[in-house]
Design an enzyme around this catalytic site. Structure first.
Site, PDB file in Angstrom:
ATOM      1  N   ALA A   1     -15.354 -41.677 117.354  1.00 17.33           N
ATOM      2  CA  ALA A   1     -14.100 -42.524 117.111  1.00 17.33           C
ATOM      3  C   ALA A   1     -14.387 -43.661 116.297  1.00 17.33           C
ATOM      4  O   ALA A   1     -15.200 -44.279 115.938  1.00 17.33           O
ATOM      5  CB  ALA A   1     -13.638 -43.145 118.697  1.00 17.33           C
TER       6      ALA A   1
ATOM      7  N   GLU B   1     -12.639 -25.272  97.192  1.00 22.40           N
ATOM      8  CA  GLU B   1     -13.773 -25.928  97.401  1.00 22.40           C
ATOM      9  C   GLU B   1     -13.833 -26.721  98.757  1.00 22.40           C
ATOM     10  O   GLU B   1     -12.703 -27.427  99.508  1.00 22.40           O
ATOM     11  CB  GLU B   1     -13.941 -26.803  96.183  1.00 22.40           C
ATOM     12  N   PHE B   2     -14.905 -26.827  99.464  1.00 26.65           N
ATOM     13  CA  PHE B   2     -15.299 -27.512 100.602  1.00 26.65           C
ATOM     14  C   PHE B   2     -16.400 -28.743 100.462  1.00 26.65           C
ATOM     15  O   PHE B   2     -17.217 -28.500 101.352  1.00 26.65           O
ATOM     16  CB  PHE B   2     -15.646 -26.285 101.748  1.00 26.65           C
TER      17      PHE B   2
ATOM     18  N   CYS C   1      -8.739 -36.364 101.083  1.00 25.37           N
ATOM     19  CA  CYS C   1      -8.361 -34.706 101.550  1.00 25.37           C
ATOM     20  C   CYS C   1      -7.442 -34.863 102.950  1.00 25.37           C
ATOM     21  O   CYS C   1      -6.320 -34.149 102.854  1.00 25.37           O
ATOM     22  CB  CYS C   1      -9.711 -34.071 101.688  1.00 25.37           C
ATOM     23  N   PHE C   2      -7.917 -35.353 103.948  1.00 28.69           N
ATOM     24  CA  PHE C   2      -7.222 -35.108 105.033  1.00 28.69           C
ATOM     25  C   PHE C   2      -5.843 -35.516 105.265  1.00 28.69           C
ATOM     26  O   PHE C   2      -4.967 -34.640 105.577  1.00 28.69           O
ATOM     27  CB  PHE C   2      -7.974 -36.096 106.004  1.00 28.69           C
TER      28      PHE C   2
ATOM     29  N   ALA D   1      -8.318 -26.324 107.502  1.00 29.70           N
ATOM     30  CA  ALA D   1      -9.624 -26.570 107.570  1.00 29.70           C
ATOM     31  C   ALA D   1      -9.626 -28.143 107.877  1.00 29.70           C
ATOM     32  O   ALA D   1     -10.270 -28.921 108.918  1.00 29.70           O
ATOM     33  CB  ALA D   1     -10.622 -26.174 106.943  1.00 29.70           C
TER      34      ALA D   1
END
Length: 405
Positions: free
Chosen positions: A117, A10-11, A125-126, A72
């Site tokens: 920034a 999923e995105f 997630c990241f 991604a």
């Protein structure tokens, strides 16, 4: 019985999940490369084809599907860490990060998404996906590849710590007896998601400087939930919350949180904290998607009706409304933190579709009640400095040299 295993990452992004589901950039379906595997993938693809253009549905092998998800998010995290590294150079040279980002974003080879920034990325997630990519690379003996992607996380932590150090430096290297206000606690605007939020690490660092008070206001987060997370810091040291003898106090009103403050830190990029008209972020798909509303539009309702009962799609007049087909939401559990009572006061759950205040704060009113000198640290690059200067507020922004350098 024989089953085929499919990978369908999923995105969906926090704040735009409904829009992401209805209008995805792509749908990825991974399967075994056997004939049966490809038949299974095509079966799932036909489900998505009910509302997604077939050209946006990609079928791959399972490894490609899983890696596409990791890469991604890792690439987006890398862009944020890259632009944050440039913000440090901007502060040292006198360049303005927003000007640099705008210039870079106009290059069609680069684009303008995820070039804002700030104090670093958060969320579930990241960091997780970057570290998963690091683990995979190192497991395959690709140490240099793992080291490259690990630096993305290192850069993220560096950016957050650099911001906090700048706050302490501007306040004469001491926070003793001073009130510091954090505007925003969630990791992303228009959500109440606090997972891996930079705010918590910032608070930890500020507490080490023995401030008089650390005030927190977030327009989406339930104060009781924030208090519960702050209280967990006590297992690592002395009490953190004011009610327990510490310095942290969570407010439900922005003006009370900012009153008598020596410094205000913008930690989340809520439009409510801007001093100019909000602009659509290139990282968001649409304003309707981030408004907190998850109620389908007329067009979306028609699409959902078609998907749920295709045999009735030609006779929509006889179809029941979408409200009739939705399963009622169950009552909260007895221990739901959003419904708990704290100190004898009811703190109801914050429903994003109802309770997000969209009115911007009155910075003139805030300035009148701040301690002098009045400091504002913009950790999300959403403040117009000149307007604040007229109010007697000194602004230090990420990627701008400001008055302290």
């Amino acid at each position: 019985m024989h089953f085929e295993i499919l990978s369908n990452p999923e995105f969906l992004a926090a704040g735009t999940a409904i829009q992401d589901l209805l209008h995805p950039d792509r749908v990825i379906i991974g399967s075994a490369t056997t004939e049966k595997g490809q038949v299974a993938a095509e079966t799932l693809a036909q489900v998505y084809a009910g509302w997604v253009n077939r050209s946006r549905i990609i079928t791959t092998n399972i490894w490609s599907s899983e890696l596409a998800k990791l890469v991604a998010n890792s690439m987006l995290a890398q862009r944020l860490s890259s632009i944050n590294s440039i913000s440090a150079i901007c502060e040292a040279t006198g360049a303005e990060i927003n000007e640099v980002s705008a210039s870079i974003g106009m290059d069609s080879r680069v684009g303008d998404k995820f070039l804002r920034a700030g104090i670093g990325f958060g969320g579930s997630c990241f960091k997780k996906d970057v570290l998963s990519l690091v683990y995979l690379a190192e497991s395959l003996g690709l140490k240099e590849v793992g080291a490259y992607w690990r630096q993305v996380v290192t850069m993220n932590e560096y950016q957050r710590n650099r911001f906090t150090s700048r706050v302490i430096k501007c306040l004469n290297n001491t926070l003793v007896g001073k009130k510091i206000t954090l505007l925003g606690y969630a990791f992303k605007k228009n959500t109440s998601d606090t997972r891996e939020a930079p705010a918590l690490e910032i608070i930890k660092t500020l507490l080490d400087e023995n401030p008089g008070e650390i005030a927190i206001f977030d327009p989406c987060c339930n104060p009781y939930v924030v208090e519960s997370e702050i209280r967990q810091l006590q297992s690592l040291g002395p009490p953190a919350l004011r009610d327990d003898g510490g310095a942290v106090k969570v407010y439900s009103d922005a003006y009370e949180a900012c009153a008598s403050s020596n410094a205000i830190l913008i930690v989340t990029e809520f439009d409510e904290f801007r001093n100019s008209d909000p602009v659509s972020s290139p990282d968001q798909k649409s304003e309707s998607a981030v408004s907190g509303q998850n109620i389908p539009t007329i067009a979306q309702e028609a699409m959902i009706s078609k998907l749920s009962k295709p045999e009735e799609s030609k006779n929509t007049a006889s179809s029941p409304s979408i409200e009739d087909r939705l399963i009622p939401q169950p009552d909260c559990a007895a221990d739901c933190p959003d419904c708990q009572r704290e100190n004898g006061r009811d703190i109801p759950a914050r429903k994003l579709s109802e309770d997000i205040p969209k009115k911007q704060v009155d910075w003139e009113r805030i300035a009148e009640n701040m301690q002098t000198p009045k400091w504002l640290f913009d950790g999300r690059c959403i403040i117009e400095t000149k307007k604040m200067t007229k109010l007697g507020i000194r602004v230090e922004s990420i990627g701008s040299s400001g008055d302290a350098f």
